[in-house]
Design a protein around this motif. Structure first.
Motif, short mmCIF file in Angstrom:
data_model
loop_
_atom_site.label_atom_id
_atom_site.label_comp_id
_atom_site.label_asym_id
_atom_site.label_seq_id
_atom_site.Cartn_x
_atom_site.Cartn_y
_atom_site.Cartn_z
N TYR A 76 1.80 8.36 -3.30
CA TYR A 76 1.07 9.16 -4.29
C TYR A 76 0.23 10.24 -3.59
N ASP A 77 -0.48 9.86 -2.53
CA ASP A 77 -1.28 10.83 -1.79
C ASP A 77 -0.42 11.95 -1.22
N HIS B 188 0.34 3.92 -2.79
CA HIS B 188 -0.81 4.81 -2.65
C HIS B 188 -0.52 5.92 -1.63
N ARG C 291 -2.85 -6.87 -5.72
CA ARG C 291 -3.59 -5.65 -5.37
C ARG C 291 -5.06 -5.80 -5.68
N ASP D 125 6.09 2.12 -9.69
CA ASP D 125 5.06 3.02 -9.19
C ASP D 125 5.59 4.35 -8.68
N ASN E 256 0.81 -1.20 0.00
CA ASN E 256 0.00 0.00 0.00
C ASN E 256 0.86 1.26 0.00
#
Length: 140
Positions: free
Chosen positions: A8-9, A5, A132, A101, A2
């Motif tokens: 990215y956030d 993510h 995922r 990623d 995770n």
């Protein structure tokens, strides 16, 4: 995995804070102009604003800039620490996920960098994506 993510956030949050700083710089210019002219720039009719009110507005914008700058610096530091921590991941899945990623490398470059064949990296990448999807279905 995770972490992608979360990263990215965090990156999006940094972008938003940078945009906010640019907006505050524009507000600061308007407040500075108000202090010197005493007139509201957006009003078609001349409206006089007392200097103490104009300076209060100017100080308010400065405080917002300071607060936003501090938050931005904190977020950038966290992102830098996340990148360092993710770079140290062991295991091919983590390395492929990080390079794909976070760094945005194509699979053939990842294969070159890690010393594996392109086909193997493609299989690992597919396996990560399948894991995922499985996790998302399990949460539902």
């Amino acid at each position: 995995m995770n972490f992608a993510h979360l990263y990215y956030d965090l990156t999006k949050e940094i972008e938003i804070l940078e945009l906010r700083l640019m907006d505050l710089e524009n507000e600061l210019q308007a407040a500075r102009k108000l202090c010197f002219t005493g007139m509201l720039p957006s009003d078609p009719q001349p409206v006089h604003v007392p200097l103490d009110v104009a300076l209060g507005q100017y100080d308010g914008v400065i405080a917002k800039i300071r607060e936003t700058s501090e938050r931005l610096a904190e977020k950038k530091l966290v992102r830098q620490k996340m990148e360092l921590a993710m770079r140290d991941f062991k295991g091919i899945e983590y390395q492929v996920a990080y390079l794909r990623d976070i760094k945005g490398l194509p699979l053939y470059k990842i294969a070159e960098e890690l010393g594996y064949s392109y086909d193997w990296i493609r299989k690992v990448s597919s396996r990560i994506k399948a894991q995922r999807r499985h996790k998302k279905v399990a949460k539902s």
